[in-house]
Motif scaffolding. Structure first.
Motif, PDB file in Angstrom:
ATOM      1  N   ALA A 100      -0.350   4.322   1.964  1.00 20.41           N
ATOM      2  CA  ALA A 100      -0.157   4.240   3.414  1.00 20.41           C
ATOM      3  C   ALA A 100       1.285   4.580   3.763  1.00 20.41           C
ATOM      4  O   ALA A 100       1.558   5.302   4.724  1.00 20.41           O
ATOM      5  CB  ALA A 100      -0.507   2.839   3.910  1.00 20.41           C
ATOM      6  N   ARG A 118       2.003   8.328   3.541  1.00 16.39           N
ATOM      7  CA  ARG A 118       1.469   9.150   4.628  1.00 16.39           C
ATOM      8  C   ARG A 118       2.467   9.249   5.764  1.00 16.39           C
ATOM      9  O   ARG A 118       2.433  10.184   6.545  1.00 16.39           O
ATOM     10  CB  ARG A 118       0.147   8.555   5.138  1.00 16.39           C
ATOM     11  CG  ARG A 118      -1.021   8.945   4.265  1.00 16.39           C
ATOM     12  CD  ARG A 118      -2.300   8.323   4.782  1.00 16.39           C
ATOM     13  NE  ARG A 118      -3.021   7.751   3.666  1.00 16.39           N
ATOM     14  CZ  ARG A 118      -3.638   6.588   3.675  1.00 16.39           C
ATOM     15  NH1 ARG A 118      -3.625   5.835   4.758  1.00 16.39           N
ATOM     16  NH2 ARG A 118      -4.260   6.162   2.613  1.00 16.39           N
ATOM     17  N   ASP A 172       0.857  -1.183   0.000  1.00 14.15           N
ATOM     18  CA  ASP A 172       0.000   0.000   0.000  1.00 14.15           C
ATOM     19  C   ASP A 172       0.897   1.239   0.000  1.00 14.15           C
ATOM     20  O   ASP A 172       1.311   1.726   1.036  1.00 14.15           O
ATOM     21  CB  ASP A 172      -0.910  -0.020   1.232  1.00 14.15           C
ATOM     22  CG  ASP A 172      -1.884   1.145   1.215  1.00 14.15           C
ATOM     23  OD1 ASP A 172      -1.791   2.000   0.305  1.00 14.15           O
ATOM     24  OD2 ASP A 172      -2.740   1.188   2.107  1.00 14.15           O
TER      25      ASP A 172
END
Lengths: 254, 269
Positions: free
Chosen positions: A88, A91, A85
């Motif tokens: 993710a 972030r 991901d």
């Protein structure tokens, strides 16, 4: 697949862990086996001649550059597998570029607010407050309604840092962020990064500013020919380099 | 970014007026010359023109209608086609590239004939029964296709012209590809596309009279019909065609001036 971390990563483990990293562009091998662990709160400066793979290395950490071989763990999570991901990951990892790459069609404040609004879906008032605080922190509070094109390079770069910080990342990557700046604006950007480092942000920097690296780095990494040649505290690397390539490089740039 | 010109530049206004004045003068000279030559017992050609003017203008409305509808359809389908061209999936990208190349590189008249002959003149629709497809509708479809392909290409080019750094910084802020496209890339593309888009609108409008060849009653067809009805006198040729040029000019010239201004503005920011 080699050892995986426990699902719950704890801060005493490396926050970034790179193992046996290889990367080629076509037939040209840029990175020829990199092993590197970074701990939380550490400030790492990567130096080395151009073409030694510094930028490529830093760009693999947030998945901007896919790798050919090896593994990278960020906060204990493998980020180089096929089903990672990436959103993710990004972030958690902030990144600032040499060319600032602000969004020219949005104001400074919008630039800083966009990602938390769109990606994290946070409420506007909250994001705005945080964005303004960050702009104040990089000393650009009065520029929030300006467009990037109206700012100097150094100011744009500080906005880019604020924009990245507004995502509240756990670590920051800086890819030659002062290389495109006028000499007189380099210092304001470096000061901003220094502040960040002092506050305990994990930072990985690719830089040509040797004085700055010596001042703020916990560890300096010298790369050449796609390998880490030498690594150690700045005092050691700059005052007592062991490898001849390090010595040669430093004699040229210092 | 910076407001370069919120007020119209005086020189462009002057050039509008100058252009219009020049054309009206030419028209007047033409009309006067012709009417002097044709001072016969019959009507002066100016009077004939005056009488047929509403008929020609009515045809011109169809030119505008065709160009506006074709432009709307071409923009929608062109944007879709343009997006398909930059898809990561080859199965989407390749057909889109093919369609774009076919319609960009075919003569408009050939496309128009093909559509005219391939689309039936009436079709049976559920609930509506037998529906006639008028010639101007077919012509509009024929105009849509080449403009669509060019708009697709403009979009593709605009997206490609955005520096990769924009993609990278959006990606590193955890934007998805869709979010990057919508909030970072496209807004910057619109500015870059607008001048070419308007240029194609002007070109399209200027091409609409070729529908006359296919029997559509637009301005050119009506002009020719009017001259025929008025006795096909050679004296009518200059005033009638000048008038026709004039109405196209008056409609299109402001568009091209505005396009130039936008181009200048975008090139400085």
């Amino acid at each position: 697949m080699s050892t995986e971390y426990a699902v719950s990563w704890s801060p005493d483990q490396p926050i970034i862990d790179i193992r046996g990293l290889h990367k080629s562009f076509g037939s040209f091998e840029v990175l020829k086996g990199i092993d590197l662990s970074v701990h939380q709160g550490e400030v790492i400066c990567i130096i080395g001649p151009s073409g030694s793979g510094k930028s490529t290395l830093i760009r693999t950490i947030n998945g901007l550059t896919p790798i050919n071989k090896g593994e990278i763990f960020v906060e204990g999570q493998l980020i180089t597998g096929p089903k990672v991901d990436k959103l993710a990951l990004r972030r958690k990892v902030g990144m600032v570029f040499q060319q600032y790459n602000l969004f020219p069609h949005r104001t400074v404040l919008d630039n800083v607010m966009m990602a938390p609004r769109l990606v994290l879906k946070e409420p506007k008032a909250e994001v705005r407050e945080r964005a303004r605080a960050l702009l104040a922190k990089v000393r650009l509070a009065e520029k929030e309604d300006h467009f990037p094109g109206e700012l100097s390079g150094g100011q744009q770069q500080r906005v880019a840092i604020a924009r990245s910080l507004c995502m509240r990342p756990d670590m920051m990557l800086f890819d030659e962020v002062t290389a495109a700046l006028d000499p007189e604006t380099v210092k304001e950007v470096l000061n901003t990064i220094k502040e960040l480092a002092t506050e305990g942000m994990t930072c990985v920097l690719v830089t040509h500013e040797m004085g700055f690296a010596r001042e703020i780095a916990d560890r300096v990494i010298f790369t050449d020919g796609g390998r880490i040649v030498e690594m150690g505290p700045p005092a050691q690397i700059f005052s007592d380099p062991q490898d001849t390539r390090t010595k040669e490089f430093l004699s040229q740039v210092l | 970014m910076t407001k370069v010109s919120t007020v119209p530049r005086p020189n462009s206004l002057v050039s509008i007026l100058a252009g219009a004045a020049l054309l009206l003068a030419a028209l007047a000279v033409g009309v006067i010359t012709v009417s002097q030559v044709a001072q016969g017992p019959a009507d002066s050609s100016l009077n004939v023109l005056r009488r047929w003017c509403p008929f020609i203008l009515q045809g011109f409305m169809l030119n505008i209608l065709m160009s506006v509808i074709a432009m709307i359809l071409a923009t929608i389908s062109g944007v879709v086609l343009g997006f398909m061209q930059i898809s990561h999936l080859a199965i989407v990208r390749q057909p889109a590239r093919f369609v774009t190349h076919v319609f960009r590189n075919s003569p408009w008249l050939v496309i128009l004939f093909a559509i005219m002959l391939m689309v039936p003149f009436e079709i049976t629709l559920p609930y509506f029964g037998l529906v006639m497809i008028p010639g101007w509708v077919k012509a509009t479809i024929g105009f849509t296709l080449p403009v669509m392909a060019n708009i697709a290409e403009i979009l593709r080019g605009a997206v490609a012209s955005i520096p990769t750094g924009q993609w990278e910084s959006a990606e590193s802020l955890a934007f998805s590809r869709m979010q990057t496209m919508r909030h970072v890339i496209l807004p910057q593309c619109v500015r870059r596309m607008l001048p070419s888009w308007m240029n194609w609108f002007a070109l399209l409008t200027l091409m609409t009279p070729i529908a006359a060849i296919l029997g559509v009653n637009e301005a050119l067809g009506n002009t020719q019909a009017a001259m025929e009805a008025a006795g096909s006198s050679p004296d009518l040729l200059i005033p009638f065609y000048l008038f026709l040029m004039c109405i196209f000019f008056i409609f299109i010239y402001p568009v091209s001036v505005w396009t130039k201004r936008l181009e200048r503005r975008f090139s400085t920011t």
